[in-house]
Write a protein that holds these residues in place. Structure first.
Motif, short mmCIF file in Angstrom:
data_model
loop_
_atom_site.label_atom_id
_atom_site.label_comp_id
_atom_site.label_asym_id
_atom_site.label_seq_id
_atom_site.Cartn_x
_atom_site.Cartn_y
_atom_site.Cartn_z
N GLN A 61 0.84 -1.19 0.04
CA GLN A 61 -0.01 -0.15 0.03
C GLN A 61 0.82 1.26 -0.12
OE1 GLN A 61 -3.75 0.49 0.12
NE2 GLN A 61 -2.72 2.15 -0.86
N GLY A 62 0.64 2.19 -0.99
CA GLY A 62 1.47 3.35 -1.28
C GLY A 62 0.59 4.51 -0.61
N PRO A 63 0.99 5.75 -1.06
CA PRO A 63 0.12 6.87 -0.77
C PRO A 63 -1.32 6.94 -1.05
CG PRO A 63 2.26 7.73 -1.47
CD PRO A 63 1.98 6.13 -1.93
N HIS A 64 -2.26 7.17 -0.03
CA HIS A 64 -3.73 7.33 -0.45
C HIS A 64 -4.40 8.25 0.30
CE1 HIS A 64 -4.62 5.15 3.60
NE2 HIS A 64 -3.55 4.39 3.44
N GLY A 65 -5.55 8.49 0.07
CA GLY A 65 -6.27 9.54 0.71
C GLY A 65 -7.62 9.82 0.02
N TYR A 66 -8.49 10.48 0.87
CA TYR A 66 -9.78 10.97 0.41
C TYR A 66 -9.78 12.20 -0.66
CZ TYR A 66 -14.57 12.83 0.63
OH TYR A 66 -15.81 13.19 0.31
N ILE A 67 -10.48 12.00 -1.64
CA ILE A 67 -10.66 13.26 -2.67
C ILE A 67 -12.01 13.74 -2.62
CG2 ILE A 67 -10.35 14.00 -5.04
CD1 ILE A 67 -7.60 12.86 -3.46
N SER A 68 -12.27 15.21 -2.29
CA SER A 68 -13.54 15.72 -2.08
C SER A 68 -14.21 16.17 -3.59
CB SER A 68 -13.49 16.98 -1.04
OG SER A 68 -14.65 17.49 -1.18
N PRO A 69 -15.45 15.96 -3.75
CA PRO A 69 -16.03 16.34 -5.00
C PRO A 69 -15.94 17.83 -5.01
CG PRO A 69 -17.65 15.56 -3.61
CD PRO A 69 -16.43 15.01 -2.80
N ILE A 118 -4.05 18.84 -6.05
CA ILE A 118 -2.70 18.64 -5.35
C ILE A 118 -2.56 19.92 -4.43
CG2 ILE A 118 -0.19 18.99 -5.76
CD1 ILE A 118 -0.74 17.51 -8.57
N ALA A 119 -3.02 21.06 -4.63
CA ALA A 119 -3.06 22.09 -3.80
C ALA A 119 -3.64 21.94 -2.64
CB ALA A 119 -3.77 23.70 -4.53
N GLU A 120 -4.75 21.32 -2.63
CA GLU A 120 -5.82 21.05 -1.39
C GLU A 120 -4.69 20.17 -0.57
OE1 GLU A 120 -8.25 22.15 -0.19
OE2 GLU A 120 -9.12 23.32 -2.00
N LEU A 121 -4.28 18.97 -1.15
CA LEU A 121 -3.58 18.07 -0.55
C LEU A 121 -2.20 18.62 0.14
CD1 LEU A 121 -4.23 15.06 -2.68
CD2 LEU A 121 -5.33 15.53 -0.63
N SER A 122 -1.53 19.77 -0.53
CA SER A 122 -0.49 20.25 -0.09
C SER A 122 -0.76 21.24 1.04
CB SER A 122 0.18 20.89 -1.26
OG SER A 122 0.35 19.94 -2.23
N GLY A 123 -1.72 21.74 1.33
CA GLY A 123 -2.10 22.71 2.38
C GLY A 123 -1.92 22.19 3.73
N ASP A 124 -2.44 23.11 4.82
CA ASP A 124 -2.16 22.80 6.22
C ASP A 124 -3.75 22.37 6.71
OD1 ASP A 124 -3.41 25.25 6.26
OD2 ASP A 124 -1.57 26.05 7.18
N GLU A 125 -4.65 22.34 6.12
CA GLU A 125 -5.91 21.85 6.60
C GLU A 125 -5.87 20.27 7.27
OE1 GLU A 125 -8.12 23.90 7.15
OE2 GLU A 125 -7.78 25.57 5.89
N ARG A 126 -6.78 19.80 7.86
CA ARG A 126 -6.93 18.34 8.34
C ARG A 126 -6.98 17.27 7.26
NH1 ARG A 126 -12.05 16.32 8.00
NH2 ARG A 126 -13.85 17.73 7.69
N TRP A 127 -7.22 17.79 6.03
CA TRP A 127 -7.14 16.65 5.02
C TRP A 127 -5.88 16.95 4.27
CZ3 TRP A 127 -10.99 20.78 5.17
CH2 TRP A 127 -10.59 21.89 4.30
N ALA A 128 -4.76 17.47 4.65
CA ALA A 128 -3.57 17.79 4.09
C ALA A 128 -3.14 16.44 3.90
CB ALA A 128 -2.77 18.74 4.49
N ASN A 129 -2.41 15.94 2.72
CA ASN A 129 -1.60 14.59 2.68
C ASN A 129 -0.43 15.00 1.73
OD1 ASN A 129 -0.97 11.96 1.73
ND2 ASN A 129 -3.14 11.41 1.99
N ALA A 130 0.61 15.51 2.23
CA ALA A 130 1.72 15.84 1.45
C ALA A 130 2.35 14.41 0.72
CB ALA A 130 2.82 16.10 2.32
#
Length: 216
Positions: free
Chosen positions: A77-85, A183-195
Motif C-alpha cells: 500500500q502506497g500513498p492514499h487519501g480522500y478526494i472531495s468532490p 494537489i493544492a488542497e492536499l499540499s495545504g495545512d488543513e486536516r485533509w492535507a496529505n503531502a
C-alpha cells in the motif's frame, strides 16, 4: 483488486519504487480455517532486478499461513487519501479515494537458516541506516548466540510473484486544472492535507504530461 486500464500500473521500475518506499506489507493466505492475514516488512531481493521480495515471519505464522505450501498474496500500500468532490470543477460529482497499491501473488520459497540470517541482517541495516547511532544486528551488545536464537524464532522467505495486479489511481481522468486544485488542497495545512499523496500525484501527472509532449 478490480483493474481499470486507465489506472493500471505495469512498469517494473515504478513497481520496485513502490515496494522499496512502502516495505510494511500485508500477507494474506487462504487456509483450511479460512483467510489469514499478517503484517511484516519486506525488501526487494538485491540480487534480482524483478519484483522478487524477501522477508520473514515469526513462528508460528509460517504454519498458520502454510508458508511455502500454498499461494501467498502480498498487498503493498502506497500513498492514499480522500478526494472531495468539492475540489472538482462543478457539476454532478462523487467523492473518491486516490491511492497506489500492488498485489503480488505466488508460492514463496522458504529460506535456509543462513539465508534467513542474511535477510534479517539486511532488514536491520536498511531500517537502522538512517539512525544517528545504528544498532546493527551483529554488533555489540548483541552476540552471535543471541542473533542465532533470534533467527530460530523466524522463518525467512523469498517470493517471486507469478501474478501482479497494481493500480495507480491519481485523478488521471480529471483535467489538468482539477488535478492542480486537488494537489493544492492536499499540499495545504488543513486536516485533509496529505503531502505524500500530493507528491505522488505531482510525480505521476508530470510524467503523463511529458509523455504527451513526446508523442505530440
Amino acid at each position: 483488486m478490480r483493474q481499470n486500464p486507465s489506472f493500471a500500473m505495469t512498469d517494473v521500475t515504478e513497481l520496485r519504487r513502490l515496494i522499496s518506499r512502502n516495505p510494511w506489507v500485508t500477507l494474506v493466505s487462504q487456509t483450511d480455517d479460512g483467510l489469514v492475514a499478517s503484517h511484516y516488512a519486506v525488501l526487494l531481493d538485491d540480487e534480482r532486478d524483478d519484483l522478487t521480495i524477501v522477508g520473514h515471519v515469526g513462528r508460528p505464522d509460517d504454519l498458520i499461513h502454510g508458508l511455502g505450501e500454498r499461494e501467498l498474496l502480498v498487498v503493498v500500500q502506497g500513498p492514499h487519501g480522500y478526494i472531495s468532490p468539492g475540489w472538482y470543477d462543478g457539476g454532478t460529482q462523487v467523492p473518491t479515494w486516490n491511492f497506489v497499491s500492488a498485489h503480488l501473488s505466488g508460492v514463496p520459497e522458504i529460506l535456509s537458516p543462513e539465508e534467513n540470517l542474511r535477510v534479517l541482517e539486511k532488514l536491520v541495516a536498511h531500517f537502522e541506516g538512517g539512525m544517528p547511532q545504528p544498532r546493527l544486528m551483529w554488533e555489540p551488545p548483541n552476540d552471535p548466540d543471541f542473533v542465532r536464537r533470534l533467527e530460530k524464532g523466524t522463518i525467512g522467505f523469498r517470493l517471486t510473484p507469478t501474478k501482479v495486479v497494481a493500480k495507480r489511481k491519481l485523478s488521471q481522468n480529471k483535467t489538468p486544472e482539477v488535478v492542480e486544485t486537488i494537489i493544492a488542497e492536499l499540499s495545504g495545512d488543513e486536516r485533509w492535507a496529505n503531502a505524500p499523496l500530493a507528491a505522488e500525484m505531482r510525480r505521476a501527472h508530470d510524467a503523463l504530461a511529458a509523455a504527451r509532449e513526446e508523442n505530440a
